[in-house]
Design a protein around this motif. Structure first.
Motif, PDB file in Angstrom:
ATOM      1  N   VAL A  36       3.264  72.259  -1.726  1.00 23.71           N
ATOM      2  CA  VAL A  36       2.955  73.675  -1.547  1.00 23.71           C
ATOM      3  C   VAL A  36       3.714  74.430  -2.632  1.00 23.71           C
ATOM      4  CG1 VAL A  36       3.215  75.679  -0.018  1.00 23.71           C
ATOM      5  CG2 VAL A  36       2.526  73.469   0.929  1.00 23.71           C
ATOM      6  N   ASN A  37       2.969  75.156  -3.478  1.00 27.79           N
ATOM      7  CA  ASN A  37       3.556  75.833  -4.626  1.00 27.79           C
ATOM      8  C   ASN A  37       4.565  76.866  -4.136  1.00 27.79           C
ATOM      9  OD1 ASN A  37       3.460  77.698  -7.181  1.00 27.79           O
ATOM     10  ND2 ASN A  37       2.271  75.897  -7.770  1.00 27.79           N
ATOM     11  N   TYR A  38       5.750  76.868  -4.715  1.00 28.41           N
ATOM     12  CA  TYR A  38       6.895  77.719  -4.342  1.00 28.41           C
ATOM     13  C   TYR A  38       7.681  77.173  -3.149  1.00 28.41           C
ATOM     14  CZ  TYR A  38       8.019  81.795  -7.188  1.00 28.41           C
ATOM     15  OH  TYR A  38       8.508  82.604  -8.178  1.00 28.41           O
ATOM     16  N   SER A  39       7.497  75.876  -2.834  1.00 29.59           N
ATOM     17  CA  SER A  39       8.280  75.270  -1.745  1.00 29.59           C
ATOM     18  C   SER A  39       9.764  75.347  -2.038  1.00 29.59           C
ATOM     19  CB  SER A  39       7.909  73.791  -1.572  1.00 29.59           C
ATOM     20  OG  SER A  39       6.713  73.641  -0.862  1.00 29.59           O
ATOM     21  N   GLU A  40      10.536  75.703  -1.025  1.00 31.79           N
ATOM     22  CA  GLU A  40      11.989  75.659  -1.173  1.00 31.79           C
ATOM     23  C   GLU A  40      12.445  74.195  -1.141  1.00 31.79           C
ATOM     24  OE1 GLU A  40      13.776  77.811   1.987  1.00 31.79           O
ATOM     25  OE2 GLU A  40      12.635  76.788   3.533  1.00 31.79           O
TER      26      GLU A  40
ATOM     27  N   ASN B  27      -7.536  69.565   4.538  1.00 29.01           N
ATOM     28  CA  ASN B  27      -8.769  70.279   4.863  1.00 29.01           C
ATOM     29  C   ASN B  27      -9.771  69.274   5.433  1.00 29.01           C
ATOM     30  OD1 ASN B  27     -11.085  71.750   4.997  1.00 29.01           O
ATOM     31  ND2 ASN B  27     -11.034  72.478   2.890  1.00 29.01           N
ATOM     32  N   SER B  28     -10.065  69.406   6.731  1.00 26.84           N
ATOM     33  CA  SER B  28     -10.948  68.432   7.388  1.00 26.84           C
ATOM     34  C   SER B  28     -12.381  68.509   6.855  1.00 26.84           C
ATOM     35  CB  SER B  28     -10.940  68.645   8.901  1.00 26.84           C
ATOM     36  OG  SER B  28     -11.318  69.974   9.203  1.00 26.84           O
ATOM     37  N   ASP B  29     -12.747  69.643   6.233  1.00 27.29           N
ATOM     38  CA  ASP B  29     -14.105  69.760   5.679  1.00 27.29           C
ATOM     39  C   ASP B  29     -14.278  68.949   4.398  1.00 27.29           C
ATOM     40  OD1 ASP B  29     -14.751  71.481   7.699  1.00 27.29           O
ATOM     41  OD2 ASP B  29     -14.301  73.289   6.513  1.00 27.29           O
ATOM     42  N   GLN B  30     -13.164  68.693   3.720  1.00 26.81           N
ATOM     43  CA  GLN B  30     -13.207  67.922   2.468  1.00 26.81           C
ATOM     44  C   GLN B  30     -12.123  66.840   2.564  1.00 26.81           C
ATOM     45  OE1 GLN B  30     -12.649  71.554   0.065  1.00 26.81           O
ATOM     46  NE2 GLN B  30     -14.533  70.987  -0.994  1.00 26.81           N
ATOM     47  N   PRO B  31     -12.371  65.829   3.400  1.00 24.58           N
ATOM     48  CA  PRO B  31     -11.289  64.908   3.800  1.00 24.58           C
ATOM     49  C   PRO B  31     -10.706  64.067   2.665  1.00 24.58           C
ATOM     50  CG  PRO B  31     -13.425  64.165   4.638  1.00 24.58           C
ATOM     51  CD  PRO B  31     -13.643  65.524   4.071  1.00 24.58           C
ATOM     52  N   ALA B  32     -11.408  63.958   1.534  1.00 27.43           N
ATOM     53  CA  ALA B  32     -10.888  63.106   0.457  1.00 27.43           C
ATOM     54  C   ALA B  32     -10.102  63.902  -0.588  1.00 27.43           C
ATOM     55  CB  ALA B  32     -12.041  62.373  -0.230  1.00 27.43           C
ATOM     56  N   LEU B  33     -10.051  65.230  -0.453  1.00 24.17           N
ATOM     57  CA  LEU B  33      -9.457  66.061  -1.506  1.00 24.17           C
ATOM     58  C   LEU B  33      -8.101  66.633  -1.103  1.00 24.17           C
ATOM     59  CD1 LEU B  33     -12.636  68.077  -2.589  1.00 24.17           C
ATOM     60  CD2 LEU B  33     -11.775  65.893  -3.478  1.00 24.17           C
ATOM     61  N   ILE B  34      -7.254  66.866  -2.097  1.00 26.33           N
ATOM     62  CA  ILE B  34      -5.972  67.544  -1.857  1.00 26.33           C
ATOM     63  C   ILE B  34      -6.223  69.049  -1.978  1.00 26.33           C
ATOM     64  CG2 ILE B  34      -3.554  67.758  -2.560  1.00 26.33           C
ATOM     65  CD1 ILE B  34      -4.021  65.184  -4.293  1.00 26.33           C
ATOM     66  N   PRO B  35      -5.928  69.831  -0.943  1.00 27.66           N
ATOM     67  CA  PRO B  35      -6.089  71.283  -1.091  1.00 27.66           C
ATOM     68  C   PRO B  35      -4.934  71.891  -1.883  1.00 27.66           C
ATOM     69  CG  PRO B  35      -5.321  70.768   1.132  1.00 27.66           C
ATOM     70  CD  PRO B  35      -5.474  69.452   0.413  1.00 27.66           C
ATOM     71  N   TYR B  36      -5.174  73.071  -2.457  1.00 29.82           N
ATOM     72  CA  TYR B  36      -4.133  73.817  -3.200  1.00 29.82           C
ATOM     73  C   TYR B  36      -3.639  74.928  -2.303  1.00 29.82           C
ATOM     74  CZ  TYR B  36      -2.538  77.470  -6.496  1.00 29.82           C
ATOM     75  OH  TYR B  36      -1.837  78.460  -7.146  1.00 29.82           O
TER      76      TYR B  36
ATOM     77  N   GLN C 150     -15.388  72.610  -5.194  1.00 24.64           N
ATOM     78  CA  GLN C 150     -14.183  72.117  -5.875  1.00 24.64           C
ATOM     79  C   GLN C 150     -13.070  73.164  -5.900  1.00 24.64           C
ATOM     80  OE1 GLN C 150     -17.270  72.207  -7.082  1.00 24.64           O
ATOM     81  NE2 GLN C 150     -17.890  70.146  -7.700  1.00 24.64           N
ATOM     82  N   TYR C 151     -13.395  74.400  -5.571  1.00 17.64           N
ATOM     83  CA  TYR C 151     -12.455  75.520  -5.678  1.00 17.64           C
ATOM     84  C   TYR C 151     -11.160  75.251  -4.890  1.00 17.64           C
ATOM     85  CZ  TYR C 151     -10.508  80.188  -4.856  1.00 17.64           C
ATOM     86  OH  TYR C 151      -9.667  81.266  -4.755  1.00 17.64           O
ATOM     87  N   HIS C 152     -10.032  75.431  -5.535  1.00 19.59           N
ATOM     88  CA  HIS C 152      -8.711  75.250  -4.918  1.00 19.59           C
ATOM     89  C   HIS C 152      -8.553  73.879  -4.262  1.00 19.59           C
ATOM     90  CE1 HIS C 152      -6.934  79.602  -4.818  1.00 19.59           C
ATOM     91  NE2 HIS C 152      -7.260  79.187  -6.026  1.00 19.59           N
ATOM     92  N   THR C 153      -9.098  72.848  -4.945  1.00 19.53           N
ATOM     93  CA  THR C 153      -8.875  71.472  -4.494  1.00 19.53           C
ATOM     94  C   THR C 153      -8.641  70.592  -5.717  1.00 19.53           C
ATOM     95  OG1 THR C 153     -11.099  70.561  -4.731  1.00 19.53           O
ATOM     96  CG2 THR C 153     -10.650  71.808  -2.703  1.00 19.53           C
ATOM     97  N   SER C 154      -8.228  69.358  -5.432  1.00 15.88           N
ATOM     98  CA  SER C 154      -7.999  68.385  -6.510  1.00 15.88           C
ATOM     99  C   SER C 154      -9.291  68.024  -7.234  1.00 15.88           C
ATOM    100  CB  SER C 154      -7.346  67.123  -5.932  1.00 15.88           C
ATOM    101  OG  SER C 154      -8.075  66.657  -4.807  1.00 15.88           O
ATOM    102  N   ALA C 155     -10.451  68.438  -6.725  1.00 19.95           N
ATOM    103  CA  ALA C 155     -11.716  68.160  -7.430  1.00 19.95           C
ATOM    104  C   ALA C 155     -11.974  69.168  -8.556  1.00 19.95           C
ATOM    105  CB  ALA C 155     -12.886  68.169  -6.450  1.00 19.95           C
ATOM    106  N   ASP C 156     -11.182  70.253  -8.627  1.00 18.38           N
ATOM    107  CA  ASP C 156     -11.297  71.165  -9.779  1.00 18.38           C
ATOM    108  C   ASP C 156     -10.464  70.555 -10.908  1.00 18.38           C
ATOM    109  OD1 ASP C 156     -11.520  73.146 -11.625  1.00 18.38           O
ATOM    110  OD2 ASP C 156     -10.600  74.734 -10.405  1.00 18.38           O
TER     111      ASP C 156
END
Ligand code: ZN
Length: 442
Positions: A102-106, A124-133, A329-335
């Motif tokens: 998570v960007n800006y994680s302490e 994200n259960s809708d895109q189970p193979a992708l890393i969300p941003y 692909q928006y805000h996922t590892s597929a972008d």
């Protein structure tokens, strides 16, 4: 500064579109691995690479600085992050993808059960193979993002979690490339530089802006040009707060984002809706070969939100291909590097160049022989007709003569006639050279 940009513009001619597209894609590829955020060394590394392409003035604004209603946050930097299972395997690894954090994680380094870890895991259960941003800029938190199918498969275990990050007083970094023209009036281009390994949303805009700056610098221009490479939202707010007096010079502007995929163009109008940039963009897209859609302004999206806030109300629209939030692909590892294409980047660049060409040459003229049509044939300005029509060149000259009453610009004439701006501009040049038109002062 102009000369130094020219020196760097060896491969920037838009005539060699394949080579330019590949060079634009190569820049995206070089920037892709860097872990950017709204502050920190990822932005600095990105700008250092861009400096090989264009001269940049880099600004560092200290943590705690007040910018309108906002405050520059602490600077975030990250070196490593992972989740290890009890066998010591890195099952989630920042080195594999910076989207995992998570960007800006302490910072954190501890061992915990799966149940305790789960509130810090995002998928994200809708895109189970992708890393969300995911980000947490203004609320201190830590977390990891992972594919939903991996989350479901996690065993009940003790996990070592480590985020080797720092949140400390530092700076917000942004950059400008200013290319002076003969006028102080400016055309502004802006793109965000705050997303980590995401190609279309972030890197495509950076690449188009950088290559457009080189193209702009390759010849002298009427307008001055300013290219902003800024972190989204807080960067735009910071630039506007520090340059409030300068904004009256901005006559046209575009936010560039999501301009590297193969989708058709989408143009989001400025808040004004009928600014020159809105009409120019519509004209260029209407006469271009690509599918396109014009959308009206809304107070959500990219940094046009700040440029078009009511206190500024700048004539700044937003050019996209696929629209953020509407492509899977928006805000996922597929972008990633497979989602953007050299040819699409080159087409986006060419569209921006066409927009500049219209803005540079859109002027108002006055017909010096307004009582009936002048005898064009005698002056060699009436080409023999082929077939039934009067021919494009003749028609363009008649339109320019008829509407050049000091109240219609060349873009007005192009819109009214349905003809291309380039044809109308050429007609005006021919008529002016023959003493039939003069530029109207406005
Ligand atoms: Zn985004």
């Amino acid at each position: 500064m102009l000369e130094s940009v020219r020196d760097l513009s060896d491969a920037s001619s838009v005539t060699d579109r394949d080579a330019v597209g590949q060079a634009m894609y190569d820049l995206v590829s070089e920037l892709f691995p860097i872990c950017r955020s709204i502050t920190g060394d990822g932005v600095r590394q990105t700008l250092a690479i861009l400096q090989r392409y264009i001269p940049l003035a880099i600004s560092e604004v200290p943590t705690g600085t007040q910018v309108f209603d906002w405050t520059i946050p602490q600077e975030w930097n990250i070196r490593d992050a992972y989740i290890k299972n009890s066998r010591g395997d890195r099952i989630v690894d920042f080195r594999h993808s910076n989207l995992h954090v998570v960007n800006y994680s302490e910072p954190i380094h501890t061992t915990m059960s799966l149940d305790d870890l789960k509130p810090h895991l995002f998928s994200n259960s809708d895109q189970p193979a992708l890393i969300p941003y995911r980000t947490s800029y203004y609320k201190r938190a830590w977390g990891f993002c992972l594919p939903h199918e991996q989350l479901l498969a996690l065993a009940d275990d003790q996990y070592e979690v480590c985020i080797d990050s720092t949140l400390a007083d530092g700076n917000l970094t942004y950059a400008e490339c200013f290319i002076p023209g003969s006028s102080e009036e400016e055309i502004l281009f802006s793109c965000h530089v705050c997303h980590p390994s995401l190609c279309n949303d972030n890197l495509s805009g950076i690449s188009v802006a950088a290559f457009l700056a080189r193209e702009v610098a390759s010849e002298s221009r009427r307008y001055s040009y300013r290219f902003l490479f800024i972190p989204g939202t807080i960067g735009a707010i910071t630039w506007l707060a520090r340059n409030q007096a300068l904004t009256s010079r901005v006559k046209h502007g575009l936010v560039l984002t999501c301009v590297g995929d193969v989708g058709g163009f989408h143009y989001k109008q400025s808040r004004r809706g009928n600014a020159s940039i809105d009409r120019t963009m519509a004209h260029v897209l209407r006469h271009g070969a690509m599918a396109h859609e014009i959308r009206s302004f809304s107070p959500y999206g990219y940094d046009e939100r700040q440029f078009c806030s009511p206190g500024f109300d700048l004539p700044v629209g937003c050019l996209m291909r696929s629209v953020w939030g509407e492509f899977p692909q928006y805000h996922t590892s597929a972008d990633d590097l497979t989602f953007v294409r050299p040819q699409a980047l080159a087409e986006s660049l060419r569209t921006c160049v066409e927009v500049i060409n219209v803005l540079e040459h859109d002027r108002m003229y006055r017909n010096l022989t307004p009582f009936c049509e002048p005898a064009l044939g005698r002056r060699g300005l009436y080409a023999p007709a082929e077939g039934h029509g009067i021919g494009n060149k003749n028609l363009a000259r008649l339109w320019v003569l008829n509407l050049s009453d000091g109240a219609h610009s060349l873009l007005d004439i192009a819109e009214r006639s349905g003809m291309r701006f380039g044809d109308i501009h050429e007609a005006a040049n021919d008529l002016a050279l023959n003493g039939l038109l003069e530029e109207a002062s406005h």
